[in-house]
Design an enzyme around this catalytic site. Structure first.
Site, mmCIF file in Angstrom:
data_model
loop_
_atom_site.group_PDB
_atom_site.id
_atom_site.type_symbol
_atom_site.label_atom_id
_atom_site.label_comp_id
_atom_site.label_asym_id
_atom_site.label_seq_id
_atom_site.Cartn_x
_atom_site.Cartn_y
_atom_site.Cartn_z
ATOM 1 N N SER A 191 9.170 -1.108 -11.633
ATOM 2 C CA SER A 191 9.183 -2.343 -12.417
ATOM 3 C C SER A 191 7.745 -2.818 -12.603
ATOM 4 C CB SER A 191 10.032 -3.423 -11.729
ATOM 5 O OG SER A 191 9.486 -3.775 -10.476
ATOM 6 N N ASP A 245 1.732 2.817 -10.879
ATOM 7 C CA ASP A 245 1.981 3.633 -9.685
ATOM 8 C C ASP A 245 2.270 5.095 -10.041
ATOM 9 O OD1 ASP A 245 1.533 1.440 -8.118
ATOM 10 O OD2 ASP A 245 3.636 1.071 -7.644
ATOM 11 N N LYS A 247 8.602 8.854 -8.220
ATOM 12 C CA LYS A 247 8.876 7.437 -7.968
ATOM 13 C C LYS A 247 9.937 7.052 -8.977
ATOM 14 C CE LYS A 247 6.989 2.912 -7.135
ATOM 15 N NZ LYS A 247 5.909 2.221 -6.427
ATOM 16 N N GLY A 294 9.623 4.876 -2.900
ATOM 17 C CA GLY A 294 10.560 3.837 -3.296
ATOM 18 C C GLY A 294 9.862 2.697 -4.016
ATOM 19 N N GLY A 299 9.201 -1.445 -4.126
ATOM 20 C CA GLY A 299 9.238 -2.636 -3.294
ATOM 21 C C GLY A 299 9.494 -2.309 -1.831
ATOM 22 N N THR A 333 1.757 3.225 -2.518
ATOM 23 C CA THR A 333 1.177 4.243 -3.400
ATOM 24 C C THR A 333 -0.161 4.724 -2.868
ATOM 25 O OG1 THR A 333 2.325 3.265 -5.293
ATOM 26 C CG2 THR A 333 0.495 4.741 -5.780
ATOM 27 N N GLY A 355 0.771 -1.239 0.000
ATOM 28 C CA GLY A 355 0.000 0.000 0.000
ATOM 29 C C GLY A 355 0.799 1.283 0.000
#
Length: 225
Positions: free
Chosen positions: A41, A52, A37, A118, A120, A16, A14
């Protein structure tokens, strides 16, 4: 510009959702807000709105176009893998120094608040020798750690907090975003993480529509930034 880094204990917890909720909160309060961001990927250029960066742009009230996405997310890769692996799939490499410089330029570009989201989790590799944590360490900005309520999240979250604390980074808050179908309740997860997190604020956010605004949790988080 006041910058805040938004990272997480893992993928799909969560980040984003939290970032867009904070963007909308500050805009409603009349503040100046930007978001980037740098690395993404699993990016599909045929589905910009679902990406995102697309969600960040929509929250900012900016057009969701590939040109706008390029401005806030220059390193994009198709494979839904860690960035170093996704880049290798395309015969590319991520230059850690360039990512760091991109973030620093965004931080110095204008007044207001900047959210740096960031990719992940905190320990995701960006290249052969650097992780997201290394990027946060270079930037030295306050950190929001987003966690879920899935089974295992307490161990993941407390481990992440220990690693971040060893770098002497400023943890603004832990945000627990309710996971779908979780066996644990949001309140129990928040209380357990808080019990082991010393003086760090731990704030829970229930599952909401992606475009939801006005939930009091966002106001609580905003007051810590």
């Amino acid at each position: 510009m006041t910058a805040v880094f938004v990272s997480a204990t893992g993928t799909d917890v969560g980040k984003t959702f939290v970032t867009t909720g904070l963007i909308r909160h500050f805009l409603q309060e009349g503040g100046a807000v930007e978001a980037i961001k740098p690395v993404v990927s699993g990016f599909d250029p045929a589905a910009l709105q679902a990406s995102d960066p697309g969600a960040l742009l929509a929250a900012l009230g900016r057009p969701v176009t590939i040109e706008e996405i390029q401005r806030i997310a220059p390193w994009r890769f198709a494979a839904p893998l860690s960035p170093d692996m996704a880049a290798a799939r395309e015969g590319r490499a991520i230059a850690f120094g360039a990512v760091t410089e991109f973030c620093r330029k965004a931080m110095s570009a204008r007044r207001g608040r900047l959210f740096i989201e960031g990719i992940g989790g905190i320990m995701v590799p960006l290249d052969a020798s650097h992780t997201v944590l290394d990027l946060i360490t270079q930037l030295r900005v306050p950190l929001l750690v987003v966690a879920g309520t899935y089974v295992g999240t307490i161990s993941h979250t407390l481990t992440a907090l220990q690693i971040v604390t060893r770098r002497n980074l400023d943890i603004a808050a832990v945000i627990v975003s309710q996971s779908q179908g979780s066996a644990a309740t949001l309140d129990d997860t928040v209380a357990t993480i808080a019990r082991f997190s010393d003086s760090i604020d731990v704030i829970g956010i229930p599952r909401l529509a992606d475009s939801a605004t006005g939930h009091p949790a966002f106001g609580r988080i905003a007051r810590l930034l």
